[in-house]
Scaffold this active site. Structure first.
Site, PDB file in Angstrom:
ATOM      1  N   TYR A 197      46.900  34.663  42.893  1.00 51.21           N
ATOM      2  CA  TYR A 197      45.840  34.398  43.872  1.00 51.21           C
ATOM      3  C   TYR A 197      45.380  32.947  43.710  1.00 51.21           C
ATOM      4  O   TYR A 197      44.959  32.539  42.670  1.00 51.21           O
ATOM      5  CB  TYR A 197      44.677  35.354  43.663  1.00 51.21           C
ATOM      6  CG  TYR A 197      45.037  36.783  43.942  1.00 51.21           C
ATOM      7  CD1 TYR A 197      44.908  37.763  42.970  1.00 51.21           C
ATOM      8  CD2 TYR A 197      45.545  37.156  45.181  1.00 51.21           C
ATOM      9  CE1 TYR A 197      45.249  39.082  43.228  1.00 51.21           C
ATOM     10  CE2 TYR A 197      45.879  38.473  45.457  1.00 51.21           C
ATOM     11  CZ  TYR A 197      45.731  39.423  44.479  1.00 51.21           C
ATOM     12  OH  TYR A 197      46.061  40.723  44.726  1.00 51.21           O
TER      13      TYR A 197
ATOM     14  N   HIS B 139      41.081  35.801  48.053  1.00 54.08           N
ATOM     15  CA  HIS B 139      40.534  36.286  46.776  1.00 54.08           C
ATOM     16  C   HIS B 139      39.317  35.482  46.347  1.00 54.08           C
ATOM     17  O   HIS B 139      39.122  35.214  45.153  1.00 54.08           O
ATOM     18  CB  HIS B 139      41.623  36.244  45.694  1.00 54.08           C
ATOM     19  CG  HIS B 139      41.525  37.367  44.712  1.00 54.08           C
ATOM     20  ND1 HIS B 139      40.643  37.378  43.679  1.00 54.08           N
ATOM     21  CD2 HIS B 139      42.197  38.527  44.629  1.00 54.08           C
ATOM     22  CE1 HIS B 139      40.774  38.489  42.981  1.00 54.08           C
ATOM     23  NE2 HIS B 139      41.710  39.206  43.527  1.00 54.08           N
TER      24      HIS B 139
HETATM   25  C1  GCO Z   1      43.928  43.313  46.144  1.00 47.79           C
HETATM   26  C2  GCO Z   1      43.088  42.864  45.006  1.00 47.79           C
HETATM   27  C3  GCO Z   1      43.612  43.122  43.640  1.00 47.79           C
HETATM   28  C4  GCO Z   1      42.583  42.753  42.606  1.00 47.79           C
HETATM   29  C5  GCO Z   1      42.711  43.631  41.394  1.00 47.79           C
HETATM   30  C6  GCO Z   1      41.570  43.356  40.412  1.00 47.79           C
HETATM   31  O1  GCO Z   1      43.751  42.799  47.259  1.00 47.79           O
HETATM   32  O2  GCO Z   1      44.704  44.260  45.911  1.00 47.79           O
HETATM   33  O3  GCO Z   1      42.663  41.543  45.213  1.00 47.79           O
HETATM   34  O4  GCO Z   1      44.820  42.518  43.406  1.00 47.79           O
HETATM   35  O5  GCO Z   1      42.698  41.406  42.262  1.00 47.79           O
HETATM   36  O6  GCO Z   1      42.671  44.971  41.816  1.00 47.79           O
HETATM   37  O7  GCO Z   1      41.687  44.157  39.274  1.00 47.79           O
HETATM   38 MG    MG Z   2      42.067  41.536  47.319  1.00 45.48          MG
END
Ligand code: GCO
Ligand code: MG
Length: 448
Positions: free
Chosen positions: A192, A255
């Site tokens: 991210y 994110h």
């Molecule tokens: C998504 C989320 C996850 C989170 C993770 C945190 O869109 O699936 O951003 O990737 O970062 O669940 O623990």
């Molecule tokens: Mg997410």
């Protein structure tokens, strides 16, 4: 005679209304078989960490031999705290309560800590809540989606995670998922916001940030160069569109890692590539920027993965400030509140897109899917395919086919937990899961 007097007493005699016939009341009692209520005898946490991902589920045992329910309480970053909230508080609070009264148990558990709406207690509450819906389905002899009104679609349309370390690798993954039948694919370059770890555009240019050279922060801190990240995303969309066509629905997750105006400029720059949605453009602390974003662009927006409290979603939803609500349903207390969020969304055309990555248990994925099947304003479901290990620990886990998720069509949520096998993957002693501390070049911490 008795019924007519009752009507007279109510002044309803002339309206042709009727007090429920004794037979109707009796049939309700038949449902409960006129026996004493089934009560909760134990509420316990089952913690397991297959593939180094902490998963927490709650098991609710009852006074009816063999009748129990399971629910998802997964908050991997604070797993031990959730286990304690379940075993040290909820168990005692729930013992002796009537399993039928889900709303009453939810409402009273919700305020039993007085201070509320936090992620740890909400996850514990979710495990209890989902387990009670599982029990109610088992007692009614129906899958939970039937208790929510039945099916509004034949299966749950999902998106897959199609990222890659380079643009070329991302294109390969998008094509692979399209070949598997997915109509929606999320595209990310690197982690991210972490394109800069590869020098942007996937180059492997050394990007040792100044704060590391200054020996500031901790060794596992990641570096984020917002400029390189922002430049890499339109390029990624452009190349994926060129290679994979205009029809596939492409999603991207910011994110929360950019300054709000950078996020708005990024979203605007993606308009020509027709994103299905752009997720988490802001951190929850910055939701005040949504009206500006809405004035600047019509790219669909998804938000809510980090939400825990109604104070975070009610206003933006009723103001139509985003298009998809991305709540991690165990973070708000389970099926009971999530269905209320879905119903609220229908009146404001906000569609569901529940959080569903690898750190949601198969029980939680099933809970997502039961709601997805039943609500009209379903948007899309984030999904993962479960490994053989996960399917052994959680028999009945939902299955993926042609980009659709299918639940186990049996009474309840349809997922069980093999406790013996779960114990073979204990939580790490010290739950040192420190979710990717991210820093700018000068070491400034970034909201991850
Ligand atoms: C998504 C989320 C996850 C989170 C993770 C945190 O869109 O699936 O951003 O990737 O970062 O669940 O623990
Ligand atoms: Mg997410």
């Amino acid at each position: 005679m008795h019924r007519r007097n009752a009507l007279k007493g109510l002044g309803l005699a002339g309206l042709g209304l009727s007090v429920p016939a004794a037979s109707a009341t009796a049939s309700h009692q038949n449902l409960n078989r006129g026996m004493k209520p089934v009560t909760i005898t134990k509420v316990k946490a089952i913690a397991t960490c297959p593939h180094n991902i902490e998963l927490i589920v709650v098991k609710v045992e009852t006074s009816e031999p063999g009748l129990y329910g399971v629910g998802c309480a997964t908050f991997r970053q604070r797993a031990h705290a959730v286990v304690s909230a379940i075993n040290d508080y909820l168990d005692d609070f729930c013992r002796g309560k009537d399993v039928d009264n889900i709303e009453d148990i939810w409402q009273t558990a919700y305020v039993s800590s007085y201070w509320r709406n936090g992620p740890v207690l909400n996850n514990a509450l979710s495990g209890l809540d989902q387990a009670l819906w599982d029990i109610k389905g088992k007692r009614a002899g129906m899958p939970v989606y039937q208790l929510l009104g039945g099916k509004c679609r034949f299966a749950v349309d999902c998106y897959a995670h199609g990222g890659g370390k380079t643009i070329e690798e991302t294109i390969e993954n998008v094509q692979r998922f399209m070949d598997e039948g997915y109509r929606h694919v999320r595209i990310q370059l690197g982690g991210y916001g972490a394109a800069q770890m590869l020098g942007g555009y996937g180059n492997t240019v050394d990007q040792t940030p100044d704060f590391k050279k200054a020996n500031f922060g901790t060794p596992d801190d990641n570096y984020m160069n917002p400029y390189l990240y922002m430049k890499s995303v339109p390029k990624l969309f452009e190349e994926v569109r060129k290679a994979c066509g205009d029809e596939v629905e492409l999603l991207h997750d910011v994110h929360e890692r950019l300054q709000p105006l950078d996020a708005i400029n990024l979203v605007k720059s993606l308009e020509e590539y027709r994103p299905f949605f752009i997720e988490d453009p802001f951190s929850p602390e910055n939701i005040g920027y949504f009206p500006m974003l809405r004035q600047q662009t019509t790219v669909p927006i998804a938000m809510g993965e980090l939400y825990n409290s109604p104070h975070e979603w009610v206003n933006p939803m009723t103001e139509r400030l985003f298009d998809f609500i991305r709540i991690h349903i165990s973070q708000i207390g389970g099926i009971t509140p999530a269905v209320k969020v879905a119903r609220l969304g229908e009146w404001f055309n906000v569609r569901t897109a529940w959080h569903g990555p690898g750190d949601v248990s198969p029980v939680g994925h099933a809970a997502n899917a039961h709601i997805d099947l039943a609500v009209w304003n379903f948007g899309i479901q984030e999904a993962v395919s479960f490994s053989d290990t996960l399917q052994e620990i959680f028999p009945g886990a939902p299955k993926m086919k042609d980009g659709y998720m299918y639940i186990n069509e049996v009474p309840g949520l349809g997922v069980d937990v093999n406790e013996e096998l779960a114990l073979k993957y204990p939580l790490p002693e010290k739950n040192n899961y420190n979710w990717t501390q991210l820093r700018r070049g000068d070491g400034t911490p970034v909201r991850p």
